[in-house]
Every structure is written in structure tokens, then in C-alpha cells.
Scaffold this motif. Structure first.
Motif, PDB file in Angstrom:
ATOM      1  N   ALA A  87       0.814  -1.218   0.000  1.00 31.28           N
ATOM      2  CA  ALA A  87       0.000   0.000   0.000  1.00 31.28           C
ATOM      3  C   ALA A  87       0.846   1.267   0.000  1.00 31.28           C
ATOM      4  N   GLY A  88       2.164   1.117   0.053  1.00 30.14           N
ATOM      5  CA  GLY A  88       3.041   2.276   0.050  1.00 30.14           C
ATOM      6  C   GLY A  88       3.357   2.826   1.421  1.00 30.14           C
ATOM      7  N   ARG A  89       2.937   2.150   2.472  1.00 30.62           N
ATOM      8  CA  ARG A  89       3.209   2.616   3.837  1.00 30.62           C
ATOM      9  C   ARG A  89       4.638   2.232   4.233  1.00 30.62           C
ATOM     10  N   LYS A  90       5.367   3.181   4.812  1.00 32.08           N
ATOM     11  CA  LYS A  90       6.748   2.931   5.220  1.00 32.08           C
ATOM     12  C   LYS A  90       6.776   1.939   6.378  1.00 32.08           C
ATOM     13  N   ALA A 246       9.621  -7.122 -17.907  1.00 29.54           N
ATOM     14  CA  ALA A 246       8.163  -7.107 -17.748  1.00 29.54           C
ATOM     15  C   ALA A 246       7.647  -8.478 -17.325  1.00 29.54           C
ATOM     16  N   GLU A 247       8.198  -9.527 -17.896  1.00 31.86           N
ATOM     17  CA  GLU A 247       7.767 -10.882 -17.529  1.00 31.86           C
ATOM     18  C   GLU A 247       8.198 -11.236 -16.106  1.00 31.86           C
ATOM     19  N   ALA A 248       9.395 -10.825 -15.726  1.00 29.42           N
ATOM     20  CA  ALA A 248       9.899 -11.150 -14.382  1.00 29.42           C
ATOM     21  C   ALA A 248       9.058 -10.497 -13.290  1.00 29.42           C
ATOM     22  N   PHE A 249       8.499  -9.312 -13.575  1.00 26.60           N
ATOM     23  CA  PHE A 249       7.755  -8.570 -12.554  1.00 26.60           C
ATOM     24  C   PHE A 249       6.250  -8.536 -12.829  1.00 26.60           C
ATOM     25  N   ALA A 250       5.788  -9.363 -13.720  1.00 27.61           N
ATOM     26  CA  ALA A 250       4.344  -9.430 -13.988  1.00 27.61           C
ATOM     27  C   ALA A 250       3.605  -9.824 -12.715  1.00 27.61           C
ATOM     28  N   GLY A 251       2.552  -9.095 -12.393  1.00 32.66           N
ATOM     29  CA  GLY A 251       1.760  -9.392 -11.208  1.00 32.66           C
ATOM     30  C   GLY A 251       2.336  -8.867  -9.915  1.00 32.66           C
ATOM     31  N   ASN A 252       3.505  -8.196  -9.986  1.00 35.91           N
ATOM     32  CA  ASN A 252       4.107  -7.635  -8.780  1.00 35.91           C
ATOM     33  C   ASN A 252       3.300  -6.424  -8.315  1.00 35.91           C
ATOM     34  N   GLY A 253       3.260  -6.212  -7.016  1.00 31.99           N
ATOM     35  CA  GLY A 253       2.418  -5.166  -6.461  1.00 31.99           C
ATOM     36  C   GLY A 253       3.070  -3.809  -6.369  1.00 31.99           C
ATOM     37  N   TRP A 254       2.484  -2.954  -5.518  1.00 29.04           N
ATOM     38  CA  TRP A 254       2.903  -1.581  -5.256  1.00 29.04           C
ATOM     39  C   TRP A 254       2.885  -0.764  -6.556  1.00 29.04           C
ATOM     40  N   GLU A 255       3.940  -0.018  -6.869  1.00 30.42           N
ATOM     41  CA  GLU A 255       3.994   0.843  -8.052  1.00 30.42           C
ATOM     42  C   GLU A 255       4.522   0.124  -9.283  1.00 30.42           C
ATOM     43  N   THR A 256       4.726  -1.175  -9.173  1.00 29.08           N
ATOM     44  CA  THR A 256       5.358  -1.915 -10.265  1.00 29.08           C
ATOM     45  C   THR A 256       4.645  -1.750 -11.598  1.00 29.08           C
ATOM     46  N   PRO A 257       3.317  -1.920 -11.703  1.00 28.65           N
ATOM     47  CA  PRO A 257       2.666  -1.772 -13.017  1.00 28.65           C
ATOM     48  C   PRO A 257       2.892  -0.406 -13.650  1.00 28.65           C
ATOM     49  N   ARG A 258       2.826   0.650 -12.847  1.00 24.32           N
ATOM     50  CA  ARG A 258       3.028   1.997 -13.384  1.00 24.32           C
ATOM     51  C   ARG A 258       4.462   2.190 -13.875  1.00 24.32           C
TER      52      ARG A 258
END
Length: 400
Positions: A87-90, A246-258
Motif C-alpha cells: 500500500a506504500g506505507r513505510k 516485464a515478464e519477471a515482474f508481472a503481477g508484482n504489487g505496489w507501483e510496479t505496473p506503473r
């Protein structure tokens, strides 16, 4: 300074216009040699990650080059880096002295400084590369991808982890490059998180994605690390490398898609294995290697740029002290640098497991350590250890 009229082997070709090559060219010119730099890229490379200088040895080289003020003007002034949850919380933070040294600067900014202090006295040949090196008793005949063949007295490979000079003179890369089980990527993107001289990191087992502000917060650097066995890909095919990431981080959370979406338009995308170069010797005849081409310590060490700058200073100094006798100068350069290189490379041992934890438990354990770090009695031990490694060389004053 040695009398320039006594110098042998004055005309020296350097492959690579990154950091080690221009730094060497600076010192060679100051000591009476005539350096030429050939660079595969069509212009100076921008982008890349932040690099740092630590301790007296690194800073002494900058001082003796007269560029300390320039480097400090361009420094990143980074503060602590924070680990965040999805969620981006430190959830924890790393103090700046763990990763930014005494002064930190973007690699591209350092490259421009080194070019600025050498361009008046050094011939730069961009958009070309060495194909073959043929030595005889009088010098070296060099053929290029685009330019006509030329003769030089000596050749220096300062052309990085995948050195063309090393391949042409010493043999295939597989003999010397030792992968460390990780790959990394970095590129420039918008500072959409509004980061102020800081960065955020998000880890999942085997992966870390981060973003940190750059150039006084006007932009940001997106950074990816992931564990993998050796990958087979074309190092000149950026599109293929972006697909791998892109394939290695597909489905990764946080800001990854952006960040991955922004990656497709990035003009300074960099992708490579995290590796070290291990060689029994750095010279052969009239050819010598410098920096990552000879002794890459990997980004995990935090030493690569300082090591390259120190190596350039020592190589030029020993060559001049030997009046240009390459056999003597190269041998003394290696003698002066060998133990220092070993220490810098050793500093990367085990860092990958902490940087990119391969299990949920290790990721949790690492996070707890960073949470507690401000309260632990050994909180400064890591930074002090790194500084001791950076200072584990006594620099000669070669005179000018």
C-alpha cells in the motif's frame, strides 16, 4: 613529472568513454602521453544509477583531479531510503550512509564532468568499437567497426563488464565474468510519488523494485533487481531486455505496473546481470585492462566507481614513473591494485541475499533489522566497514 621527451609509448588508445576511460585519459595527458578514446555509443551515455565515493582514497583522487567542487555541485544529497508495503506505507528505513558514501552523484553527471575536463586535450571517437588488436615489436595495429585501421603504442580496455578489448586479447567472456544470481535494470521516469531526496523500495521473494528522486527531485530513477539463473539474450536488443523485465515482474504489487508502463518509453534503459570479473592478470603485451573490464566488483560492493577512478590514477602514474615502459608500468599497476581489488570484491559477498531476499522469512527478518537499526549498538558498523575497505590503499604522489 617525468620529462615528456623521455616517454616511450606515448600514443595510447582507450576503449570506453564511461568513467575509467576519461579518468585515465586525464592523467595520461597530464603526464605527457597522447590518449585517444573510442566509444561504441554515439554520444556520452546519460542515465544509469547513482554512484558514490567513500573515504580518503576516493576523495584524494577527486581532489588531485581538481573536480571535487564539480562533483559536489552535482551530488544527489540523498537521505534515508524507506522500505514500503504494497500500500506504500513505510515499514523501515536505511540510513543514507549505508548506500551513498561521502558524496553521491548520478553516473551520467559524473561522465559529463570527466568529459568536460578532458575534451580539449583528448581525441574522442564516438559510434565506433575495436574489432581486433594485433601486436608487433613496434606497437599495436587496431581495426575498428567503422573507422580505418590505426596504429597505437598501447591499448587500454576500459570498456566495462562486457569489454570488447578483453574479448579480443584475453579470450571469451565466459572465462572471466562470474554471475552472482541477480539481474538489475534502471531507467529514468517521472517523480510521480513526489519524493524529496529519498527513495522507496518494495520487496517480494526474489524481487526488489524501487524508485528514488534524482536531479533535485525533477525526475526519478526506477530500479529493479531479481534473482535468476543465467539468461540468454541479446545485449544490444533493448526491446528484448524490456520484455524480460516485464515478464519477471508481472503481477508484482505496489507501483510496479506503473513503472513497467513507463519503462517502454524510457530512452536510457539499462539491463544487465550483477557480476564480477575475476582475472589472474590484467595485461597482455601492449594491452591492459582497467575498471570493470579488469576487476568489476559489482554494484553490490558500492565500490565500482571509486575503484575505477583509483585504478586510472595508479595506472597512469605507474606508466609515467616507468617512462612509458609498459612491461614495468603494467606490472607495478597490478601490484599496487591487486589486494585493493580483492577487498572491494569481497565487500559484495552476501549482499545479494540481503538486498533481494529469496524467501518471505528473510524479507521479514531484514525488515525487522532495519526497523531496529537506529537502536542497535552496531548501527554504524556496516558503514565503517565499507569505508575501511574503500581506504585500504595508500596512494602514491606521482608528482606532476
Amino acid at each position: 613529472m617525468n620529462n615528456a621527451s623521455r616517454l616511450k609509448n606515448k600514443h595510447i588508445l582507450i576503449s570506453g568513454a564511461g568513467v575509467a576511460g576519461p579518468a585515465l585519459a586525464y592523467w595520461l595527458h597530464r603526464r605527457g602521453f597522447t590518449p585517444t578514446i573510442v566509444e561504441r555509443a554515439p554520444a556520452l551515455r546519460d542515465g544509469g544509477y547513482a554512484v558514490d565515493f567513500r573515504g580518503e582514497a576516493h576523495l584524494t583522487v577527486l581532489d588531485r583531479m581538481g573536480i571535487t567542487a564539480d562533483v559536489r555541485r552535482e551530488q544527489t544529497n540523498m537521505g534515508a531510503m524507506s522500505y514500503v508495503n504494497e500500500a506504500g506505507r513505510k515499514i523501515s528505513s536505511m540510513p543514507a550512509d549505508l548506500f551513498s558514501g561521502d558524496v553521491e552523484i548520478l553516473r551520467g553527471d559524473l561522465g559529463r564532468i570527466l568529459h568536460r575536463v578532458t575534451e580539449e586535450h583528448v581525441e574522442y571517437v564516438f559510434d565506433d568499437s575495436i574489432v581486433s588488436v594485433t601486436e608487433d615489436d613496434r606497437g599495436v595495429q587496431v581495426t575498428f567497426e567503422r573507422s580505418a585501421p590505426r596504429r597505437f603504442d598501447l591499448v587500454v580496455g576500459a570498456d566495462g563488464l562486457h569489454s570488447a578489448v578483453r574479448g579480443a586479447v584475453f579470450g571469451p567472456e565466459s572465462r572471466f565474468v562470474k554471475e552472482m544470481g541477480l539481474y538489475c535494470a534502471i531507467f529514468t521516469t517521472a517523480n510521480h510519488l513526489g519524493l524529496d531526496h529519498t527513495g522507496h523500495l518494495y520487496n517480494t521473494p526474489g524481487k526488489v523494485v524501487g524508485v528514488y528522486s534524482a536531479r533535485n527531485n525533477t525526475e526519478a530513477k526506477a530500479m529493479f533487481h531479481f534473482g535468476s539463473p543465467p539468461l540468454d539474450y541479446d545485449r544490444r536488443d533493448v526491446g528484448q531486455q524490456k520484455k524480460i523485465l516485464a515478464e519477471a515482474f508481472a503481477g508484482n504489487g505496489w507501483e510496479t505496473p506503473r513503472l513497467l508502463k513507463a519503462m517502454w518509453d524510457a530512452q536510457d534503459f539499462y539491463f544487465d546481470s550483477i557480476s564480477q570479473v575475476r582475472m589472474d592478470g590484467w595485461s597482455r603485451g601492449r594491452t591492459v585492462l582497467l575498471g570493470d573490464a579488469a576487476y568489476c566488483a559489482s554494484p553490490l560492493s558500492g565500490m565500482g566507481t571509486g575503484l575505477a577512478m583509483v585504478g586510472a590514477y595508479v595506472l597512469a602514474g605507474e606508466l609515467a614513473a616507468a617512462d612509458g615502459d609498459h612491461l614495468v608500468g603494467f606490472a607495478r599497476y597490478e601490484e599496487a591494485m591487486r589486494d585493493y581489488v580483492a577487498g572491494c570484491q569481497k565487500s559484495a559477498d552476501g549482499v545479494g541475499k540481503w538486498m533481494v531476499p529469496d524467501s518471505r522469512f528473510l524479507a521479514w527478518f531484514m525488515t525487522q533489522n532495519y526497523k531496529l537499526l537506529p537502536y542497535l549498538p552496531w548501527k554504524g558498523m556496516i558503514a565503517k566497514s565499507v569505508r575501511r575497505t574503500a581506504d585500504a590503499i595508500t596512494l602514491k604522489d606521482y608528482g606532476l
